[in-house]
Design a protein around this motif. Structure first.
Motif, mmCIF file in Angstrom:
data_model
loop_
_atom_site.group_PDB
_atom_site.id
_atom_site.type_symbol
_atom_site.label_atom_id
_atom_site.label_comp_id
_atom_site.label_asym_id
_atom_site.label_seq_id
_atom_site.Cartn_x
_atom_site.Cartn_y
_atom_site.Cartn_z
ATOM 1 N N ALA A 77 9.922 -9.527 -0.080
ATOM 2 C CA ALA A 77 8.464 -9.598 -0.221
ATOM 3 C C ALA A 77 7.798 -9.805 1.133
ATOM 4 O O ALA A 77 6.764 -9.186 1.434
ATOM 5 C CB ALA A 77 8.090 -10.728 -1.180
ATOM 6 N N ASP A 78 8.380 -10.658 1.969
ATOM 7 C CA ASP A 78 7.833 -10.874 3.306
ATOM 8 C C ASP A 78 7.872 -9.589 4.136
ATOM 9 O O ASP A 78 6.933 -9.281 4.883
ATOM 10 C CB ASP A 78 8.626 -11.973 4.027
ATOM 11 C CG ASP A 78 8.281 -13.371 3.532
ATOM 12 O OD1 ASP A 78 7.178 -13.555 2.978
ATOM 13 O OD2 ASP A 78 9.116 -14.285 3.712
ATOM 14 N N ALA A 79 8.963 -8.829 3.995
ATOM 15 C CA ALA A 79 9.083 -7.574 4.747
ATOM 16 C C ALA A 79 8.032 -6.569 4.308
ATOM 17 O O ALA A 79 7.430 -5.860 5.139
ATOM 18 C CB ALA A 79 10.485 -6.994 4.567
ATOM 19 N N LEU A 80 7.788 -6.487 3.015
ATOM 20 C CA LEU A 80 6.769 -5.559 2.521
ATOM 21 C C LEU A 80 5.373 -5.980 2.964
ATOM 22 O O LEU A 80 4.538 -5.137 3.303
ATOM 23 C CB LEU A 80 6.851 -5.478 0.999
ATOM 24 C CG LEU A 80 8.083 -4.737 0.463
ATOM 25 C CD1 LEU A 80 8.251 -4.987 -1.028
ATOM 26 C CD2 LEU A 80 7.991 -3.246 0.741
ATOM 27 N N ARG A 81 5.120 -7.280 2.957
ATOM 28 C CA ARG A 81 3.840 -7.773 3.452
ATOM 29 C C ARG A 81 3.673 -7.420 4.929
ATOM 30 O O ARG A 81 2.596 -6.970 5.358
ATOM 31 C CB ARG A 81 3.765 -9.289 3.254
ATOM 32 C CG ARG A 81 2.638 -9.995 3.985
ATOM 33 C CD ARG A 81 1.283 -9.666 3.433
ATOM 34 N NE ARG A 81 1.121 -10.153 2.078
ATOM 35 C CZ ARG A 81 -0.006 -9.995 1.359
ATOM 36 N NH1 ARG A 81 -1.025 -9.334 1.897
ATOM 37 N NH2 ARG A 81 -0.103 -10.452 0.129
ATOM 38 N N ALA A 82 4.731 -7.586 5.728
ATOM 39 C CA ALA A 82 4.665 -7.248 7.148
ATOM 40 C C ALA A 82 4.435 -5.756 7.340
ATOM 41 O O ALA A 82 3.678 -5.333 8.225
ATOM 42 C CB ALA A 82 5.951 -7.692 7.849
ATOM 43 N N ALA A 83 5.086 -4.934 6.509
ATOM 44 C CA ALA A 83 4.875 -3.490 6.594
ATOM 45 C C ALA A 83 3.430 -3.141 6.269
ATOM 46 O O ALA A 83 2.822 -2.274 6.914
ATOM 47 C CB ALA A 83 5.828 -2.765 5.652
ATOM 48 N N ALA A 84 2.863 -3.811 5.281
ATOM 49 C CA ALA A 84 1.463 -3.562 4.922
ATOM 50 C C ALA A 84 0.544 -3.957 6.069
ATOM 51 O O ALA A 84 -0.407 -3.234 6.406
ATOM 52 C CB ALA A 84 1.104 -4.339 3.657
ATOM 53 N N ASP A 85 0.812 -5.095 6.688
ATOM 54 C CA ASP A 85 -0.021 -5.551 7.798
ATOM 55 C C ASP A 85 0.043 -4.583 8.981
ATOM 56 O O ASP A 85 -0.927 -4.447 9.740
ATOM 57 C CB ASP A 85 0.422 -6.947 8.249
ATOM 58 C CG ASP A 85 0.110 -8.023 7.201
ATOM 59 O OD1 ASP A 85 -0.712 -7.753 6.314
ATOM 60 O OD2 ASP A 85 0.717 -9.114 7.273
ATOM 61 N N ALA A 86 1.197 -3.909 9.122
ATOM 62 C CA ALA A 86 1.369 -2.950 10.221
ATOM 63 C C ALA A 86 0.883 -1.553 9.853
ATOM 64 O O ALA A 86 0.984 -0.632 10.670
ATOM 65 C CB ALA A 86 2.841 -2.903 10.639
ATOM 66 N N GLY A 87 0.401 -1.395 8.633
ATOM 67 C CA GLY A 87 -0.049 -0.084 8.184
ATOM 68 C C GLY A 87 1.075 0.884 7.897
ATOM 69 O O GLY A 87 0.863 2.102 7.906
ATOM 70 N N ARG A 88 2.277 0.376 7.591
ATOM 71 C CA ARG A 88 3.438 1.231 7.374
ATOM 72 C C ARG A 88 4.041 1.052 5.979
ATOM 73 O O ARG A 88 5.191 1.438 5.751
ATOM 74 C CB ARG A 88 4.513 0.943 8.433
ATOM 75 C CG ARG A 88 4.054 1.154 9.862
ATOM 76 C CD ARG A 88 3.498 2.557 10.071
ATOM 77 N NE ARG A 88 4.521 3.585 9.864
ATOM 78 C CZ ARG A 88 4.254 4.858 9.577
ATOM 79 N NH1 ARG A 88 2.998 5.248 9.408
ATOM 80 N NH2 ARG A 88 5.229 5.726 9.445
ATOM 81 N N LEU A 89 3.272 0.514 5.062
ATOM 82 C CA LEU A 89 3.757 0.362 3.692
ATOM 83 C C LEU A 89 3.506 1.654 2.926
ATOM 84 O O LEU A 89 2.393 2.195 2.962
ATOM 85 C CB LEU A 89 3.029 -0.789 2.997
ATOM 86 C CG LEU A 89 3.480 -1.136 1.581
ATOM 87 C CD1 LEU A 89 4.890 -1.709 1.600
ATOM 88 C CD2 LEU A 89 2.517 -2.131 0.936
ATOM 89 N N PRO A 90 4.521 2.191 2.242
ATOM 90 C CA PRO A 90 4.286 3.397 1.422
ATOM 91 C C PRO A 90 3.170 3.176 0.408
ATOM 92 O O PRO A 90 2.891 2.031 0.013
ATOM 93 C CB PRO A 90 5.646 3.613 0.744
ATOM 94 C CG PRO A 90 6.638 2.993 1.672
ATOM 95 C CD PRO A 90 5.944 1.786 2.240
ATOM 96 N N ALA A 91 2.570 4.254 -0.028
ATOM 97 C CA ALA A 91 1.443 4.158 -0.958
ATOM 98 C C ALA A 91 1.835 3.469 -2.256
ATOM 99 O O ALA A 91 1.009 2.828 -2.908
ATOM 100 C CB ALA A 91 0.893 5.548 -1.249
ATOM 101 N N SER A 92 3.090 3.602 -2.639
ATOM 102 C CA SER A 92 3.598 2.956 -3.846
ATOM 103 C C SER A 92 4.882 2.221 -3.482
ATOM 104 O O SER A 92 5.720 2.745 -2.745
ATOM 105 C CB SER A 92 3.862 3.995 -4.940
ATOM 106 O OG SER A 92 4.313 3.385 -6.126
ATOM 107 N N TYR A 93 5.031 1.015 -3.983
ATOM 108 C CA TYR A 93 6.198 0.188 -3.632
ATOM 109 C C TYR A 93 6.421 -0.836 -4.735
ATOM 110 O O TYR A 93 5.568 -1.046 -5.601
ATOM 111 C CB TYR A 93 5.957 -0.536 -2.302
ATOM 112 C CG TYR A 93 4.958 -1.669 -2.450
ATOM 113 C CD1 TYR A 93 5.385 -2.980 -2.632
ATOM 114 C CD2 TYR A 93 3.582 -1.416 -2.466
ATOM 115 C CE1 TYR A 93 4.465 -4.011 -2.810
ATOM 116 C CE2 TYR A 93 2.664 -2.432 -2.649
ATOM 117 C CZ TYR A 93 3.106 -3.738 -2.821
ATOM 118 O OH TYR A 93 2.203 -4.746 -3.020
ATOM 119 N N GLY A 94 7.564 -1.510 -4.689
ATOM 120 C CA GLY A 94 7.812 -2.567 -5.659
ATOM 121 C C GLY A 94 9.276 -2.913 -5.740
ATOM 122 O O GLY A 94 10.011 -2.784 -4.759
ATOM 123 N N LEU A 95 9.694 -3.364 -6.897
ATOM 124 C CA LEU A 95 11.093 -3.770 -7.042
ATOM 125 C C LEU A 95 11.646 -3.354 -8.396
ATOM 126 O O LEU A 95 10.899 -3.085 -9.343
ATOM 127 C CB LEU A 95 11.249 -5.276 -6.876
ATOM 128 C CG LEU A 95 10.910 -6.181 -8.080
ATOM 129 C CD1 LEU A 95 11.608 -7.523 -7.932
ATOM 130 C CD2 LEU A 95 9.413 -6.370 -8.222
#
Length: 424
Positions: A127-145
């Motif tokens: 979850a922390d990694a996905l949050r960091a990716a979002a903050d960097a603008g590199r989170l895919p449009a759809s994500y989850g677990l």
């Protein structure tokens, strides 16, 4: 003059008002959200903030090593030669900018065995990694677990990981948009009902429901015979959260006794399951996704080419059947995925644009839907216009078509006449 007075007709059709409302609720139409071309499953202990970019870089390296020239990639993946240059350029662009459309952190089959402390730590770290990716603008449009299933042996562990993951994601502020949870190994609608209740409880306690619109989206993995037989009830149980049905190729075919060498998404038994999924999901707003190919593009050039060829065949076959999403398990599969998707779209794009332009041009004169619309040798009607619009929309989504390339009079926002679809 008509024989039946208006008040008589109104009285006789009054009972259909309740039917109309029920049908509108059950079949709201296609969702407004874009369907990703794939879902990439990553074991939770391998999740990191840079994962999407790392997969893209690894895929580019494999492309450069084993198909650096457009004709070679075209030959390996079965792409028409005239599209080789354009497809090769498209693949390189996507791998460099947005290699993963949909990312799923896996705590199930792909995750392996870990003790409770390790899994707790992996749920938080993911979850922390996905949050960091979002903050960097590199989170895919759809994500989850994908947590473990609700089977008794793993139920408590799976729900704890889900809780830790969502709680950690919510601790950093508003949850990034695009969150979806995949529930595996569903055997009964009751499991879907209970899981939806758990998601609701999480949202209420964390006060995150309103920030996610309709709440955390849900996908059901169809990988048991019981799930296939109960598909209508499963879809009903998942509403309104349910947005996807994903076939579990290997669990499902194994449950039917299919031998390992014949387990694949194009096995007749698996294709029957996905066809039934399409039938039940049609018009509900629930999207259907194909499974994966476990032949990975690793090893020498011959092995990589064989895996790409097989993967491309599976992707192409799925698209022919109207299934536009599948699973990818390895970075190098992104090459054959994006290449085949681009080829499928580009191959039919000129004809789709011409036919839709002709149909739209004649619609205003009352000819559309009459079977004689001006589309050359093809007699188009509203149903085929909707299919043509869908093809064009997917090309727009993939970046293979720009608004400026649309025929005069057609835009993403302009509805097709005669109650046709919107190209958006």
């Amino acid at each position: 003059m008509p024989t039946l007075p208006d008040d008589v007709t109104a009285a006789l059709t009054a009972p259909l008002a309740r039917v109309d409302a029920d049908l509108a609720a059950r079949f709201p139409g296609e969702p407004a959200v874009r369907q990703p071309v794939h879902t990439c499953y990553v074991p939770a202990d391998q999740m990191r903030a840079t994962l999407a970019d790392d997969w893209g870089a690894a895929a580019l390296a494999t492309l450069d090593t084993h198909a650096g020239e457009p004709p070679m990639l075209a030959a390996v993946t079965g792409i028409p030669g005239e599209l080789a240059e354009r497809v090769h350029a498209h693949v390189r662009r996507v791998l460099a900018t947005a290699p993963i459309a949909d990312l799923r952190v896996d705590f199930e089959d792909g995750y392996g065995d870990h003790d409770d402390a390790e899994e707790d730590a992996h749920a938080v770290a993911a979850a922390d990694a996905l949050r960091a990716a979002a903050d960097a603008g590199r989170l895919p449009a759809s994500y989850g677990l994908r947590p473990k299933s609700l089977d008794p042996a793993v139920r408590t562990r799976g729900l704890r990981s889900l809780d830790l993951f969502v709680t950690t994601l919510a601790a950093g502020g508003a949850i990034p948009p695009g969150l979806v949870v995949t529930l595996p190994k569903v055997s009964t609608p009751a499991q879907v009902t209970v899981f939806c209740d758990i998601l609701t409880e999480l949202e209420n306690r964390l006060d995150i429901g309103s920030g996610l619109g309709a709440g955390i989206r849900l996908e059901v993995q169809v990988e048991t015979p019981a799930a296939v037989l109960a598909l209508p009830a499963i879809v009903a149980a998942g509403r309104p959260r349910l947005t996807g049905l994903h076939v579990g190729t290997y669990d499902y075919s194994a449950a039917l006794g299919v031998s390992a060498e014949h387990q694949a998404s194009d096995h007749p038994a698996v294709e029957l399951a996905t066809a039934l999924m399409q039938l039940v999901a049609a018009g509900t707003g629930v999207q259907v996704a194909d499974g994966s190919s476990n032949l990975l593009p690793v090893g020498d050039r011959a092995a990589v080419h064989a895996a790409w060829r097989r993967h491309a065949d599976l992707v192409r076959r799925a698209w022919m059947r109207g299934i536009y999403q599948g699973w990818d398990l390895h970075p190098a599969q992104l090459v054959s995925r994006h290449a085949t998707v681009a080829a499928c779209l580009l191959t039919g794009l000129p004809a789709a644009l011409a036919r839709l332009s002709a149909w739209t041009g004649t619609a205003g004169s009352g000819m559309a839907g009459s079977g004689t619309a001006g589309s050359g040798a093809v007699a188009d009607e509203p149903a085929t216009a909707r299919a043509l619009a869908g093809h064009i929309q997917r090309a727009l989504d993939a970046g293979l078509l720009d608004d400026a390339d649309l025929p005069v009079g057609l835009t993403r926002e302009r509805p097709i006449p005669a109650d046709g679809p919107v190209i958006c």
